[in-house]
Design a protein around this motif. Structure first.
Motif: not given
Ligand code: MN
Length: 250
Positions: A11-14, A40-44, A108-110, A94-96
């Motif tokens: 995931n990318d939300d960590g 840790r969260e790595r969204s985007a 990051g999820t994709v 599952i991304n938030r």
């Molecule tokens: Mn995310």
């Protein structure tokens, strides 16, 4: 007897992403589920790879690991090291929050799912819409299982799917549609402020404003209450533009 299926969750939300536990629990009956996520969260974070510092893999209980890296790192370490004896499927999420339209460039999820596909493993990215900042992950987890069951049957060649689930309770989701990416329109403001020392700093809000409601797109499907399923290509060549550009004199 067929051997147990091996599923990698990224995931990318960590590690503390709220969509991680629902996904792991939902997939558990399908086989051996191993999760590797950023600590840790790595969204985007997009497709960022960590090339200039050591990566550490830390166990956090049975079948769960965190690394001090990016979502794409998680897919690589998972496929190439931790599960090098074989991975049947990678599920990212599952991304938030949704990853629709041009979000897939930043997501990051994709990226974690596409890294897996680049390594030859079928992969799906799953993102859940939020209502009032809150996510109900039940419909997304259930649909992730259905997609996983289908992908575990084949094809053997790499396949990459992007799934977005509307912010609805499972009973209100109307079904699913296979659609192309839509167009997201972002807030283009860059906020300029002054720090306590009097120097300028910038804050990129990057807030999503609205999506164009074009028929046949993920944005319109999700808006109408459907789960969107979009197959993504790994090759971004603009094939239609090739002959045009070939005729240009540089
Ligand atoms: Mn995310």
């Amino acid at each position: 007897m067929a051997r147990e299926k091996r599923i990698l969750v990224v995931n990318d939300d960590g590690l503390h992403g709220e969509g991680l536990a629902p996904l792991r629990e939902a997939l558990a009956p399908l086989g051996k589920v191993t999760a590797i996520v950023p600590e840790r969260e790595r969204s985007a974070a997009s497709h960022c790879l960590t090339l200039h510092k050591p990566l550490r893999l830390k166990p956090h209980g049975p079948g769960l690991y965190a690394i001090n890296g990016t979502p794409a790192d998680c897919a690589r370490i998972g496929v190439l090291h931790l599960m090098r004896s074989g991975v049947d499927l990678v599920v990212s999420g599952i991304n938030r929050g949704h990853n629709m339209g041009s979000d897939v460039i930043y997501s990051g999820t994709v990226a974690a799912a596409s890294e897996a596909a680049m390594l030859g493993v079928p992969a799906v990215a799953v993102s859940q819409g939020l209502k009032g900042g809150k996510g109900d992950y039940r419909a997304a987890a259930a649909f992730a299982v259905r997609v996983a069951q289908r992908l575990l049957k084949g094809p053997k060649r790499p396949v990459l799917l992007n799934v977005n689930v509307p912010a609805l309770p499972p009973e209100s989701v109307k079904g699913w549609k296979t659609v192309r990416l839509g167009e997201r329109l972002y807030d283009q403001n860059v906020a300029v402020r002054r720090d306590p020392r009097g120097d300028h700093y910038f804050w990129m809000a990057g807030r999503w404003v609205r999506g164009r409601d074009l028929p046949g797109t993920d944005i319109s499907a999700v808006r109408a209450g459907y789960i969107s399923v979009t197959p993504l290509a790994l090759d971004p060549t603009d094939v239609a533009a090739l002959p045009k550009v070939a005729a240009w004199r540089f």
